[in-house]
Design a protein around this motif. Sequence first.
Motif, PDB file in Angstrom:
ATOM      1  N   GLY A  80      -3.726  -2.805  10.579  1.00  8.83           N
ATOM      2  CA  GLY A  80      -2.686  -3.650  11.161  1.00  8.83           C
ATOM      3  C   GLY A  80      -1.297  -3.108  10.945  1.00  8.83           C
ATOM      4  O   GLY A  80      -1.093  -1.905  10.783  1.00  8.83           O
ATOM      5  N   LEU A 133      -6.255  -4.460  15.247  1.00 11.87           N
ATOM      6  CA  LEU A 133      -7.391  -5.370  15.259  1.00 11.87           C
ATOM      7  C   LEU A 133      -8.593  -4.742  15.956  1.00 11.87           C
ATOM      8  O   LEU A 133      -9.739  -4.907  15.520  1.00 11.87           O
ATOM      9  N   ALA A 139      -8.156  -7.365   9.426  1.00 17.07           N
ATOM     10  CA  ALA A 139      -6.901  -6.922  10.023  1.00 17.07           C
ATOM     11  C   ALA A 139      -5.788  -7.843   9.543  1.00 17.07           C
ATOM     12  O   ALA A 139      -6.047  -8.927   8.990  1.00 17.07           O
ATOM     13  N   LEU A 141      -2.067  -9.814  19.253  1.00 18.00           N
ATOM     14  CA  LEU A 141      -3.505  -9.678  19.009  1.00 18.00           C
ATOM     15  C   LEU A 141      -4.362 -10.182  20.163  1.00 18.00           C
ATOM     16  O   LEU A 141      -5.580  -9.989  20.156  1.00 18.00           O
ATOM     17  N   VAL A 166      -8.725 -12.130  10.026  1.00 19.99           N
ATOM     18  CA  VAL A 166      -7.377 -11.632  10.279  1.00 19.99           C
ATOM     19  C   VAL A 166      -6.385 -12.428   9.434  1.00 19.99           C
ATOM     20  O   VAL A 166      -6.214 -13.637   9.650  1.00 19.99           O
TER      21      VAL A 166
END
Length: 553
Positions: free
Chosen positions: A22, A52, A68, A79, A95
């Motif tokens: 990321g 991602l 991520a 994203l 995430v």
Amino acid sequence: MTKVYEAMAEAFLAEGATHVFGMMGDANMHWMNAMAERGAEFFEARHEGSGLAMADGWARGAGRPGVATTTSGPGVTQLATSLVCASRARTPLVVMCGEVGLGDTGAVQYLDQRRFAEAVECGFVQVSSPSQAQSAVQRAFWLARTASRPVMVSAPTDIQQQEYDGGFEYVTSTGLIDDAPRPADPERIRRAAEILAESERVVVLVGKGARSDDVGELVLQLQDKTGALLATTLQVKNWLRDRTPYYAGISGLYGTQTAHELLQEADCLVAVGASLNHFTTEHGYLYPMARVIHLDRADQVVTGTGRPADCYVRGDASESLRQLVAAVAAVPTGRGGTGYHTADVADRLRTADALSEPFHQEADRLDPREVILALDELAPEELPLVLGSGHQTDFGTMLFTKPREIVSNYGLFGAIGQAPLLTMGWSLARNRQPTFVVEGDASFIMHLAEFDTACRYGWPVLIVVMNDEALGAEYHKSAAHGLAADLSAIPSPDLGSVATAMGGSGATVRTIPELEKVVREFLANPAPTVLDVRITREVLSVPYRRLWYAEEV
């Protein structure tokens, strides 16, 4: 005292978050530092969505949730496409997203991240109080693992900076999941064996959920006992191809004409680890007369035709198949012949994907079919392949024949540009295993900056760009609809030189010997490489000839 961001980092590490992809921002920088201090390895991408997608590829290669991270607001919105792609691919991801201060709707980077997550098919867990720091992480990983989907952990900056007031010993999400094999219902197994005993033309169809050595051996045993053809979904193309002369290939639009003819004759379809979506059944065009036996772990599967299976066997594929093979041997068969196992069928399948048309000749442009056949010959089967999306990918989808492991992004939201990113993550997850990807020029250029990421980290990926200097799918669709095809033509720079300038290797090729030279150099010394292959626009893929011109090919 432990801060919330530190407690979250400890929970992520307990869940196995060794690799994180990321970009850093104000709202996730403290967490990133805490992770790094505790041994996590970070891979900084040039775009949040790219990071991602790399985590998506890593998760597919590692077989466990990818991780991520991004900052609040615009970092989260970047994203979007990659989250939907991961959701459609059923990739488990967690995430860690920073968020503005809790309830601060006037902040510059404010975004209702819960509503955003819902819109892009992503799970959502918010750290709304210090005491939830670790339970939120635990729930996110539990959701990712059990639902096979991406999940966002949204952590407000003000909450992150507070002291963690938990204190219980952390229990990982795996400790909350009962993953013991589910035994199949004996009555369902008996019914499936009876259907097979009554059937003359059986097809065994395997999907991504079936790909393992033990399942493969059982599939071959079932095929042998029932005189069946072996077909696959696109995601496991060429698996077991070299183990049987009765391999029919992909079931669906990307199948050969011979496969289409044979699969339509089936009176029984045994699907193992395949969802039987409308791509696989070609919207009901294939298997019109077949009774369906479906083996899967899901509680229930809705097929692409909307019809229920005649016999749905829920359970672990390996154990269900083992029981079914034994039951088939014990049930008297009413078959009068050998099913599909005849010399005529074997002969038809042997030449099913052979090209009958000459290659197109054009100055300084290659026929894409000739390119794929050359790549298939050069690349050993141990070299994994990632296929992108768009018109150019159709050639590789149909013409690659070696039983190598394949990751296909085709049909997963129809998003171009994802495949090279998946390749980078996949290669890293497999201990930097050399991997090659076939993608189009518009797709590769969309995330060209990430080739720098591959070079910074030394990922051994060969990116084969099938470059027709156009949005190839739109070019051919425009022509089919009588529109101005040239509106989709976009000149391309010399991508080989661009790759070299970015610190990697690269070449722009216009002949097969030039292509062979670059591939051999990559195989001898795997390093980030771009192969810009200039192809003609005059050759239409078989799927497009079927879709837009109704050709029988």
